[in-house]
Write a protein that holds these residues in place. Structure first.
Motif, PDB file in Angstrom:
ATOM      1  N   ASN A 251      34.908  11.183   0.982  1.00 36.62           N
ATOM      2  CA  ASN A 251      34.319  12.379   0.792  1.00 36.62           C
ATOM      3  C   ASN A 251      33.261  13.404   1.588  1.00 36.62           C
ATOM      4  O   ASN A 251      33.755  14.935   1.222  1.00 36.62           O
ATOM      5  CB  ASN A 251      34.484  12.803  -0.940  1.00 36.62           C
ATOM      6  N   GLY A 252      32.667  12.711   2.432  1.00 38.26           N
ATOM      7  CA  GLY A 252      31.960  14.323   3.220  1.00 38.26           C
ATOM      8  C   GLY A 252      30.907  14.163   2.464  1.00 38.26           C
ATOM      9  O   GLY A 252      29.919  15.231   3.238  1.00 38.26           O
ATOM     10  N   VAL A 253      30.715  13.179   2.100  1.00 42.43           N
ATOM     11  CA  VAL A 253      29.147  13.760   1.423  1.00 42.43           C
ATOM     12  C   VAL A 253      27.994  12.518   1.913  1.00 42.43           C
ATOM     13  O   VAL A 253      28.621  11.351   1.879  1.00 42.43           O
ATOM     14  CB  VAL A 253      28.930  13.188   0.119  1.00 42.43           C
ATOM     15  N   THR A 254      26.713  12.828   2.967  1.00 38.22           N
ATOM     16  CA  THR A 254      25.842  12.130   3.465  1.00 38.22           C
ATOM     17  C   THR A 254      24.956  11.310   2.855  1.00 38.22           C
ATOM     18  O   THR A 254      23.817  12.156   1.882  1.00 38.22           O
ATOM     19  CB  THR A 254      24.819  12.435   4.809  1.00 38.22           C
ATOM     20  N   ILE A 255      25.173  10.462   2.266  1.00 39.32           N
ATOM     21  CA  ILE A 255      23.681   9.433   1.838  1.00 39.32           C
ATOM     22  C   ILE A 255      23.396   8.305   2.880  1.00 39.32           C
ATOM     23  O   ILE A 255      23.662   7.552   3.519  1.00 39.32           O
ATOM     24  CB  ILE A 255      24.602   8.660   0.703  1.00 39.32           C
ATOM     25  N   VAL A 256      21.914   8.631   3.485  1.00 41.40           N
ATOM     26  CA  VAL A 256      20.788   8.583   4.541  1.00 41.40           C
ATOM     27  C   VAL A 256      20.775   7.018   3.823  1.00 41.40           C
ATOM     28  O   VAL A 256      21.151   6.199   4.962  1.00 41.40           O
ATOM     29  CB  VAL A 256      19.126   9.119   4.244  1.00 41.40           C
ATOM     30  N   ASP A 257      20.642   6.370   2.574  1.00 40.43           N
ATOM     31  CA  ASP A 257      20.409   5.298   2.579  1.00 40.43           C
ATOM     32  C   ASP A 257      20.962   5.063   1.519  1.00 40.43           C
ATOM     33  O   ASP A 257      20.626   4.697   0.002  1.00 40.43           O
ATOM     34  CB  ASP A 257      18.575   5.097   2.157  1.00 40.43           C
ATOM     35  N   PRO A 258      22.665   4.128   1.229  1.00 40.66           N
ATOM     36  CA  PRO A 258      23.178   3.833  -0.077  1.00 40.66           C
ATOM     37  C   PRO A 258      22.781   3.366  -0.686  1.00 40.66           C
ATOM     38  O   PRO A 258      22.412   2.637  -1.863  1.00 40.66           O
ATOM     39  CB  PRO A 258      24.405   3.750   0.530  1.00 40.66           C
ATOM     40  N   GLN A 259      21.872   2.022  -0.657  1.00 40.40           N
ATOM     41  CA  GLN A 259      21.350   0.666  -0.876  1.00 40.40           C
ATOM     42  C   GLN A 259      20.107   1.212  -2.421  1.00 40.40           C
ATOM     43  O   GLN A 259      19.633   0.733  -2.649  1.00 40.40           O
ATOM     44  CB  GLN A 259      20.479  -0.218   0.121  1.00 40.40           C
ATOM     45  N   ASN A 260      19.213   2.563  -1.442  1.00 40.02           N
ATOM     46  CA  ASN A 260      18.527   3.168  -2.665  1.00 40.02           C
ATOM     47  C   ASN A 260      18.622   4.413  -3.059  1.00 40.02           C
ATOM     48  O   ASN A 260      17.992   5.357  -3.251  1.00 40.02           O
ATOM     49  CB  ASN A 260      16.967   3.009  -1.195  1.00 40.02           C
ATOM     50  N   THR A 261      19.698   4.461  -3.335  1.00 40.19           N
ATOM     51  CA  THR A 261      20.138   5.813  -4.403  1.00 40.19           C
ATOM     52  C   THR A 261      21.356   5.427  -4.964  1.00 40.19           C
ATOM     53  O   THR A 261      22.154   4.699  -5.249  1.00 40.19           O
ATOM     54  CB  THR A 261      20.806   6.849  -3.090  1.00 40.19           C
ATOM     55  N   TYR A 262      20.707   6.052  -6.559  1.00 40.48           N
ATOM     56  CA  TYR A 262      21.677   5.671  -7.378  1.00 40.48           C
ATOM     57  C   TYR A 262      22.235   7.174  -7.810  1.00 40.48           C
ATOM     58  O   TYR A 262      21.404   7.686  -8.558  1.00 40.48           O
ATOM     59  CB  TYR A 262      20.391   5.212  -8.488  1.00 40.48           C
ATOM     60  N   ILE A 263      23.728   6.555  -7.973  1.00 34.09           N
ATOM     61  CA  ILE A 263      24.637   7.823  -8.276  1.00 34.09           C
ATOM     62  C   ILE A 263      25.165   7.474  -9.600  1.00 34.09           C
ATOM     63  O   ILE A 263      26.500   6.354  -9.627  1.00 34.09           O
ATOM     64  CB  ILE A 263      25.426   8.272  -7.550  1.00 34.09           C
ATOM     65  N   ASP A 264      25.380   7.747 -11.036  1.00 32.75           N
ATOM     66  CA  ASP A 264      26.780   7.525 -11.398  1.00 32.75           C
ATOM     67  C   ASP A 264      28.161   8.498 -11.013  1.00 32.75           C
ATOM     68  O   ASP A 264      28.562   8.823 -10.774  1.00 32.75           O
ATOM     69  CB  ASP A 264      25.873   8.423 -12.718  1.00 32.75           C
ATOM     70  N   THR A 265      28.841   7.284 -11.959  1.00 37.41           N
ATOM     71  CA  THR A 265      29.956   7.739 -11.622  1.00 37.41           C
ATOM     72  C   THR A 265      30.752   9.101 -12.446  1.00 37.41           C
ATOM     73  O   THR A 265      31.844   8.835 -11.486  1.00 37.41           O
ATOM     74  CB  THR A 265      30.657   6.747 -12.698  1.00 37.41           C
ATOM     75  N   GLU A 266      29.899   9.628 -13.098  1.00 36.77           N
ATOM     76  CA  GLU A 266      31.015  10.865 -13.160  1.00 36.77           C
ATOM     77  C   GLU A 266      29.993  11.815 -12.408  1.00 36.77           C
ATOM     78  O   GLU A 266      30.836  12.980 -12.987  1.00 36.77           O
ATOM     79  CB  GLU A 266      30.299  11.220 -14.903  1.00 36.77           C
ATOM     80  N   VAL A 267      28.934  12.253 -11.199  1.00 35.04           N
ATOM     81  CA  VAL A 267      28.694  12.848 -10.884  1.00 35.04           C
ATOM     82  C   VAL A 267      29.781  13.384  -9.672  1.00 35.04           C
ATOM     83  O   VAL A 267      30.307  12.365  -8.813  1.00 35.04           O
ATOM     84  CB  VAL A 267      27.232  11.845  -9.910  1.00 35.04           C
ATOM     85  N   GLU A 268      29.915  14.377  -9.205  1.00 35.76           N
ATOM     86  CA  GLU A 268      30.511  15.348  -8.929  1.00 35.76           C
ATOM     87  C   GLU A 268      29.690  15.384  -7.390  1.00 35.76           C
ATOM     88  O   GLU A 268      29.199  16.901  -7.737  1.00 35.76           O
ATOM     89  CB  GLU A 268      31.604  16.151  -9.117  1.00 35.76           C
TER      90      GLU A 268
END
Length: 457
Positions: A251-268
């Motif tokens: 959806n157009g968000v850059t996550i530099v290191d997905p394996q070490n980024t923790y985002i809950d499912t309700e986050v926008e």
């Protein structure tokens, strides 16, 4: 299209979790497992959802609220016995019922919709959601006939060598013709070692009646993962995190290191925002476009405007505007409201405070229980002294105020518009607008003090 109903099995205590918290209430990416299941089911065209509750019934009901009807399974006597508890609400209805376990948080609405459509296309009395896995040890095998319909389900312990070579397994999710389901449930026996009533026995009953039983195979076995212990819980968390991060990236968000980024499912998160490693984003947080979040930042239940930067800081249950710069090492505590173009610098703590547009607290300050106007500058080491040991009091700092370094503002107190507070002051009375307030002891220099008292060796 037939009427559709759902039964969610959520009565078990989950002894293998070794927890005071009931199994289906354990969170995966910030949301209880059973809530994940109900939310996905609710995306379908479902007339009624019935959740079977038992252990922790009141807590499960409190979590799901009016998102479900409830049936109580007082004794846990097996999955067929659990579904039977929904009889008073469903057994007289025409339509199709999906039965899904409340400890399968990864199951998706799209998969359940495909299961419904497959069931309706084949005019089946029962349809089993299946999957293929490399090592099916311990799972019930799906035995199909030459026409591809289900002949039977064989549990691993009862399977022949040839049957054990089959890697299509029963996931424990089913669609049934609703009337056929509840009629068959009356004939399920507990004549087994455990003395329980098992839902797969319905399949055998329907087959003996000559009914059509089919299977729909999902392409993602991980969707059907049941969580029975902490190891499986961690795996579900990992898989949900991968799914969530991928959704944001697409959806157009850059996550530099997905394996070490923790985002809950309700986050926008808005487009062109960059999330750096070590960041944890919890709850119903909303982050605008073109923000920079992290590294090593924790955000929970916050609203953050466009083009805001939060570096190596923590923010909780607060509103943060656009073009704001926070950190590093800042702490935004609950009920704070930070307007646009504010700077909250290193080692600044904000608690239950309002910050007006363009105001700054650049370093080493505590601002609690305060209303800070626009274009205010709060110098290094300044503190709102808000607590007398029993009660909290409000500090008001009006627009355009300059607070010198190392100032103490002893609440309740108001600093008027455009006023100056000299560095090192302890302010205990209101300061009029455009005034300069100096509240510090007169400097006294004692000549030859060191030599007189022989303080230097």
């Amino acid at each position: 299209m037939h009427n559709r109903y759902a039964v969610i099995l959520a009565a078990g205590q989950g002894t293998r979790m070794k927890s005071k918290l009931y199994k289906v209430l354990h969170p995966v990416c910030g949301k209880p497992m059973v809530q994940h299941v109900v939310d996905q089911v609710r995306k379908l065209n479902i007339q009624e959802v019935v959740t079977i509750i038992g252990h922790g019934a009141e807590l499960v009901q409190a979590q799901l609220g009016d998102g479900s009807l409830y049936a109580l399974q007082e004794q846990q006597l097996g999955t067929a016995h659990a579904v039977r508890q929904a009889g008073s609400m469903l057994e007289e209805k025409e339509g199709v019922t999906i039965v899904v376990c409340g400890d399968t948080p990864l199951i998706k609405a799209e998969t359940m919709e495909s299961l419904f459509k497959h069931h309706e296309e084949f005019a089946a009395k029962a349809t089993i959601l299946t999957a293929r896995i490399a090592d099916p040890t311990g799972y019930g095998r799906i035995i199909r006939n030459e026409g591809g319909l289900v002949e039977k389900i064989v549990e691993h312990k009862d399977a022949s060598e040839a049957e054990r070579e089959i890697n299509e397994i029963n996931t424990g999710t089913y669609c049934f013709d609703n009337r056929a389901l509840f009629e068959a449930l009356r004939n399920v026996s507990n004549d087994n070692v455990q003395g329980e009533y098992y839902l797969p026995d319905v399949i055998e009953i329907l087959k003996k009646q000559g009914e059509i039983v089919t299977a729909f195979q999902t392409t993602e076995f991980t969707e059907t993962l049941g969580v029975n212990d902490r190891v499986a819980l961690a795996e579900a968390e990992r898989l949900m995190r991968i799914r969530t991060n991928e959704l944001h990236m697409r959806n157009g968000v850059t996550i530099v290191d997905p394996q070490n980024t923790y985002i809950d499912t309700e986050v926008e998160i808005g487009q062109d925002t960059v999330i750096y490693p070590g960041t944890i984003i919890k709850g119903k947080t909303t982050i605008g476009e073109e923000c920079q979040i992290g590294p090593n930042t924790e955000i929970e239940e916050c609203e953050i405007g466009n083009k805001t930067v939060v570096r190596q800081s923590a923010a909780y249950k607060s509103s943060i505007g656009a073009h704001v710069n926070i950190g590093p090492f800042a702490h935004i505590r609950p009920e704070s409201k930070i307007s646009n173009e504010v700077k909250i610098g290193n080692f600044v703590e904000i608690k239950k405070a309002v910050f007006g547009t363009g105001s700054k607290a650049s370093h080493l300050s505590y601002i609690g229980d305060a209303e800070v106007g626009s274009d205010v500058n709060i110098g290094c080491g300044s503190i709102t002294v808000n607590y007398d040991g029993k009660n909290k009091f409000l500090t008001k700092i009006e627009d355009g105020v300059f607070i010198g370094c190392n100032s103490n503002l002893v609440a309740p107190v108001t600093i008027g518009k455009g006023a100056y507070v000299a560095a090192g002051s302890t302010i205990t009375k209101d300061v009029p607008g455009d005034a300069l307030s100096i509240a510090r002891a007169k400097q006294v220099n004692k000549e030859n003090y060191v030599q007189k008292f022989n303080l230097k060796k």
